[in-house]
Structure formats: structure tokens, C-alpha cells
Design a protein around this motif. Structure first.
Motif, PDB file in Angstrom:
ATOM      1  N   CYS A  26      -6.024 -18.530 -43.445  1.00  0.00           N
ATOM      2  CA  CYS A  26      -6.592 -19.032 -44.703  1.00  0.00           C
ATOM      3  C   CYS A  26      -6.694 -17.919 -45.748  1.00  0.00           C
ATOM      4  CB  CYS A  26      -7.958 -19.655 -44.450  1.00  0.00           C
ATOM      5  SG  CYS A  26      -7.906 -21.210 -43.533  1.00  0.00           S
ATOM      6  N   ALA A  27      -7.070 -16.726 -45.319  1.00  0.00           N
ATOM      7  CA  ALA A  27      -7.182 -15.605 -46.256  1.00  0.00           C
ATOM      8  C   ALA A  27      -5.819 -15.223 -46.824  1.00  0.00           C
ATOM      9  CB  ALA A  27      -7.825 -14.407 -45.565  1.00  0.00           C
ATOM     10  N   SER A  30      -4.514 -18.061 -49.120  1.00  0.00           N
ATOM     11  CA  SER A  30      -5.236 -18.043 -50.401  1.00  0.00           C
ATOM     12  C   SER A  30      -4.821 -16.859 -51.262  1.00  0.00           C
ATOM     13  CB  SER A  30      -6.744 -17.997 -50.152  1.00  0.00           C
ATOM     14  OG  SER A  30      -7.176 -19.150 -49.489  1.00  0.00           O
ATOM     15  N   ALA A  31      -4.622 -15.711 -50.627  1.00  0.00           N
ATOM     16  CA  ALA A  31      -4.209 -14.519 -51.373  1.00  0.00           C
ATOM     17  C   ALA A  31      -2.831 -14.710 -52.005  1.00  0.00           C
ATOM     18  CB  ALA A  31      -4.208 -13.306 -50.457  1.00  0.00           C
ATOM     19  N   GLU A  34      -3.147 -17.084 -54.929  1.00  0.00           N
ATOM     20  CA  GLU A  34      -3.752 -16.398 -56.069  1.00  0.00           C
ATOM     21  C   GLU A  34      -2.760 -15.440 -56.717  1.00  0.00           C
ATOM     22  OE1 GLU A  34      -7.259 -13.157 -56.629  1.00  0.00           O
ATOM     23  OE2 GLU A  34      -7.785 -14.957 -55.488  1.00  0.00           O
ATOM     24  N   VAL A  41      -4.460 -10.087 -57.044  1.00  0.00           N
ATOM     25  CA  VAL A  41      -5.196 -10.649 -55.921  1.00  0.00           C
ATOM     26  C   VAL A  41      -6.300  -9.698 -55.489  1.00  0.00           C
ATOM     27  CG1 VAL A  41      -3.637  -9.722 -54.170  1.00  0.00           C
ATOM     28  CG2 VAL A  41      -4.940 -11.781 -53.664  1.00  0.00           C
ATOM     29  N   ILE A  43      -8.233  -9.286 -52.112  1.00  0.00           N
ATOM     30  CA  ILE A  43      -8.352  -9.687 -50.710  1.00  0.00           C
ATOM     31  C   ILE A  43      -9.809  -9.675 -50.266  1.00  0.00           C
ATOM     32  CG2 ILE A  43      -7.714  -9.099 -48.331  1.00  0.00           C
ATOM     33  CD1 ILE A  43      -5.349 -10.020 -49.787  1.00  0.00           C
ATOM     34  N   THR A  45     -12.601 -10.240 -51.937  1.00  0.00           N
ATOM     35  CA  THR A  45     -13.336 -11.402 -52.416  1.00  0.00           C
ATOM     36  C   THR A  45     -12.924 -12.664 -51.667  1.00  0.00           C
ATOM     37  OG1 THR A  45     -13.589 -10.395 -54.589  1.00  0.00           O
ATOM     38  CG2 THR A  45     -13.888 -12.780 -54.456  1.00  0.00           C
ATOM     39  N   ILE A  46     -11.648 -12.824 -51.428  1.00  0.00           N
ATOM     40  CA  ILE A  46     -11.166 -13.992 -50.682  1.00  0.00           C
ATOM     41  C   ILE A  46     -11.764 -14.009 -49.281  1.00  0.00           C
ATOM     42  CG2 ILE A  46      -9.136 -15.036 -49.612  1.00  0.00           C
ATOM     43  CD1 ILE A  46      -7.573 -14.122 -52.129  1.00  0.00           C
ATOM     44  N   GLN A  49     -15.556 -14.793 -49.428  1.00  0.00           N
ATOM     45  CA  GLN A  49     -15.850 -16.200 -49.695  1.00  0.00           C
ATOM     46  C   GLN A  49     -15.617 -17.059 -48.457  1.00  0.00           C
ATOM     47  OE1 GLN A  49     -13.379 -16.932 -53.095  1.00  0.00           O
ATOM     48  NE2 GLN A  49     -14.951 -16.289 -54.545  1.00  0.00           N
ATOM     49  N   LEU A  50     -14.558 -16.764 -47.727  1.00  0.00           N
ATOM     50  CA  LEU A  50     -14.305 -17.496 -46.488  1.00  0.00           C
ATOM     51  C   LEU A  50     -15.378 -17.204 -45.448  1.00  0.00           C
ATOM     52  CD1 LEU A  50     -10.442 -17.077 -46.178  1.00  0.00           C
ATOM     53  CD2 LEU A  50     -11.675 -19.213 -46.601  1.00  0.00           C
TER      54      LEU A  50
END
Length: 84
Positions: A26-27, A30-31, A34, A41, A43, A45-46, A49-50
Motif C-alpha cells: 500500500c505504501a 500510494s507513493a 503520488e 513524493v 514516503i 508521510t505516506i 498515515q497508513l
């Protein structure tokens, strides 16, 4: 990087224990999303948040580092073909 708009869709991610490898997937996903939309990007913060939503997603620093290295490798590979 491709410059197109994709339709909104949902993705279901499953793993045997619900967290072990799915957090890293997922990370990274998402990266890359983004990166394609914002051309930058974050990483950390992503991943944060996860992890707020599901603390089991990242059990140690090596998983976070793996996500960073995957995105870095993607960027290096993308730059090779940029000159063609």
C-alpha cells in the motif's frame, strides 16, 4: 512517467495476517500514485498515515526502508528511458 488520468477505482489488498506485506504494498502503490500526479513524493508521510490507520502495517524500520528503496529504484529505472 505517463501523463494520463486514470478512472477512480478500488483495489482490495489481502494478506494471510492482514498486515505483514500489505502495508509495504500500500505504501509503495500510494507513493507511485503520488509521484505520477504530483511529481514528488513523501514516503515518510505516506507510511505514517497508513500506520495511524493500521499500526501493524510497519513493524520495523527495514520495511519502511524497503518502500523507500523500491521507489528510488523506480525513479532510477524511469530516468534510464527518459533519454530515448
Amino acid at each position: 512517467m505517463s501523463q494520463y488520468i486514470r478512472p477512480r477505482s478500488s483495489i482490495v489488498v489481502l494478506s494471510s495476517d492482514g498486515a505483514s506485506k500489505s502495508g509495504m504494498f500500500c505504501a509503495v502503490f500510494s507513493a507511485l500514485e503520488e509521484l505520477m500526479t504530483d511529481h514528488e513524493v513523501d514516503i515518510f508521510t505516506i507510511a505514517r498515515q497508513l500506520q495511524i490507520r493500521r499500526p501493524e502495517f510497519f513493524s520495523d524500520f527495514t520495511e519502511y526502508r524497503f518502500c523507500y528503496e523500491v521507489v528510488s529504484e523506480y525513479l532510477r529505472g524511469d530516468m534510464v528511458y527518459a533519454n530515448c
